[in-house]
Design an enzyme around this catalytic site. Structure first.
Site, PDB file in Angstrom:
ATOM      1  N   TYR A 144       0.810  -1.242  -0.020  1.00  0.00           N
ATOM      2  CA  TYR A 144      -0.079  -0.069  -0.104  1.00  0.00           C
ATOM      3  C   TYR A 144       0.818   1.370   0.173  1.00  0.00           C
ATOM      4  O   TYR A 144       1.794   1.350   0.809  1.00  0.00           O
ATOM      5  CB  TYR A 144      -0.830  -0.060   1.171  1.00  0.00           C
ATOM      6  CG  TYR A 144      -1.912   1.146   1.241  1.00  0.00           C
ATOM      7  CD1 TYR A 144      -2.974   0.980   0.346  1.00  0.00           C
ATOM      8  CD2 TYR A 144      -1.978   2.148   2.154  1.00  0.00           C
ATOM      9  CE1 TYR A 144      -3.997   1.993   0.289  1.00  0.00           C
ATOM     10  CE2 TYR A 144      -2.979   3.042   2.209  1.00  0.00           C
ATOM     11  CZ  TYR A 144      -3.868   2.892   1.290  1.00  0.00           C
ATOM     12  OH  TYR A 144      -4.717   3.857   1.396  1.00  0.00           O
ATOM     13  N   TYR A 204      -5.683 -22.349  15.755  1.00  0.00           N
ATOM     14  CA  TYR A 204      -6.189 -21.049  16.200  1.00  0.00           C
ATOM     15  C   TYR A 204      -5.482 -20.697  17.528  1.00  0.00           C
ATOM     16  O   TYR A 204      -4.838 -19.651  17.768  1.00  0.00           O
ATOM     17  CB  TYR A 204      -7.452 -20.874  16.351  1.00  0.00           C
ATOM     18  CG  TYR A 204      -8.191 -19.607  16.584  1.00  0.00           C
ATOM     19  CD1 TYR A 204      -8.364 -18.707  15.905  1.00  0.00           C
ATOM     20  CD2 TYR A 204      -8.579 -19.395  18.194  1.00  0.00           C
ATOM     21  CE1 TYR A 204      -9.000 -17.542  16.284  1.00  0.00           C
ATOM     22  CE2 TYR A 204      -9.397 -18.335  18.503  1.00  0.00           C
ATOM     23  CZ  TYR A 204      -9.448 -17.047  17.267  1.00  0.00           C
ATOM     24  OH  TYR A 204      -9.943 -16.075  17.619  1.00  0.00           O
ATOM     25  N   THR A 220     -17.331 -12.795  21.991  1.00  0.00           N
ATOM     26  CA  THR A 220     -18.114 -11.858  21.640  1.00  0.00           C
ATOM     27  C   THR A 220     -19.346 -12.064  20.805  1.00  0.00           C
ATOM     28  O   THR A 220     -19.264 -12.981  19.925  1.00  0.00           O
ATOM     29  CB  THR A 220     -17.235 -10.687  20.921  1.00  0.00           C
ATOM     30  OG1 THR A 220     -16.092 -10.403  21.588  1.00  0.00           O
ATOM     31  CG2 THR A 220     -17.715  -9.332  20.482  1.00  0.00           C
ATOM     32  N   ARG A 224     -21.091 -20.563  17.028  1.00  0.00           N
ATOM     33  CA  ARG A 224     -20.799 -20.447  18.261  1.00  0.00           C
ATOM     34  C   ARG A 224     -21.984 -20.557  18.868  1.00  0.00           C
ATOM     35  O   ARG A 224     -23.073 -20.514  18.491  1.00  0.00           O
ATOM     36  CB  ARG A 224     -19.716 -19.319  18.726  1.00  0.00           C
ATOM     37  CG  ARG A 224     -18.373 -19.702  18.487  1.00  0.00           C
ATOM     38  CD  ARG A 224     -17.499 -18.277  18.533  1.00  0.00           C
ATOM     39  NE  ARG A 224     -17.704 -17.240  17.500  1.00  0.00           N
ATOM     40  CZ  ARG A 224     -16.941 -16.056  17.565  1.00  0.00           C
ATOM     41  NH1 ARG A 224     -16.285 -15.577  18.318  1.00  0.00           N
ATOM     42  NH2 ARG A 224     -17.328 -15.194  16.596  1.00  0.00           N
TER      43      ARG A 224
END
Length: 245
Positions: free
Chosen positions: A26, A108, A138, A149
């Site tokens: 970028y 993970y 969350t 989940r």
């Protein structure tokens, strides 16, 4: 892109569809980077565990190199999963965790642990302004209904009057953080001068039986609860100590 339609109408917003495992070159100046890349639900990250691990390692390396080139502040979205199935309760940032390095969740858990290592090493070696937040479970608006989940699963099952699937005996606990509170925490974490990990979560713990009963009551569902074997390596308790935050 359905969740960002309002942003796409803003002339100051640019969207790039890019895999962070590949270098992102970028050209414009970057002030802050929030590295939120990586699926967080077990069905998603276990679907392609090698890609998950590459995202957490090679991808994190690429993000840090981009930040280094720009001297940007950079924040890593880590996870309560780095604590594994904790032997201390509640969990504070000084706890090193109880993690299985070769299980089906390891891509993970260990991937995020490696991300934290990279962030701390870039901070020490290059004085890069890094931040690490350990995010606890969350939920909230615009959550994928097929997230996999427990909250989305229970709500889906309840509104269809299907059986609510509870794994184990339902005594295992989680602490659920509302998405708006998480975003407040991310913004505040980016603006402070603290480089070591910070827990972001809700210190109110609930067990799965009580969560199921709450959702059944709120949805006025006629669903029954059914109990299935607890998945391998699924943590039995999870509650953050957020005194540092």
């Amino acid at each position: 892109t359905s969740n960002i339609q309002n942003l796409l109408r803003n002339d100051n917003f640019k969207f790039f569809n890019h895999d962070i495992v590949k270098v992102f070159d970028y050209k414009e100046k970057i002030d802050e980077i929030y590295n939120l890349a990586c699926p967080a639900s077990p069905p998603s990250y276990q679907r392609d565990p090698i890609q998950t691990l590459k995202t957490c390692t090679i991808g994190t390396f690429n993000i840090l190199e981009l930040a280094l080139k720009n001297r940007s502040k950079v924040l890593q979205a880590s996870t309560s999963e780095i604590y594994g199935d904790p032997l201390t309760h509640p969990q504070n940032e000084n706890y090193w965790g109880n993690v299985n390095p070769i299980g089906i969740r390891s891509c993970y858990d260990e991937g995020k642990r490696c991300s934290e290592t990279l962030f701390m090493d870039y901070n020490r070696k290059f004085k890069l302004e890094t931040k690490i937040v350990r995010i606890f479970n969350t939920y909230g608006k615009n959550m994928d209904k097929n997230d996999g989940r427990v909250i989305s699963n229970f709500i889906n099952q309840a509104i269809k009057n299907n059986e609510l699937t509870i794994y184990g005996d339902g005594s295992q606990t989680r602490s659920f953080l509302f998405i708006d509170d998480l975003i407040d925490g991310l913004l505040l974490s980016m603006r402070n001068n603290y480089f070591s990990p910070i827990n972001l979560g809700n210190p109110n713990e609930i067990n799965m039986n009580d969560l199921a009963d709450l959702i059944l009551r709120l949805t006025k569902s006629s669903s029954e609860k059914v109990f299935l074997p607890l998945p391998f390596d699924d943590p039995t308790r999870r509650k953050p100590d957020i005194s540092l935050a």
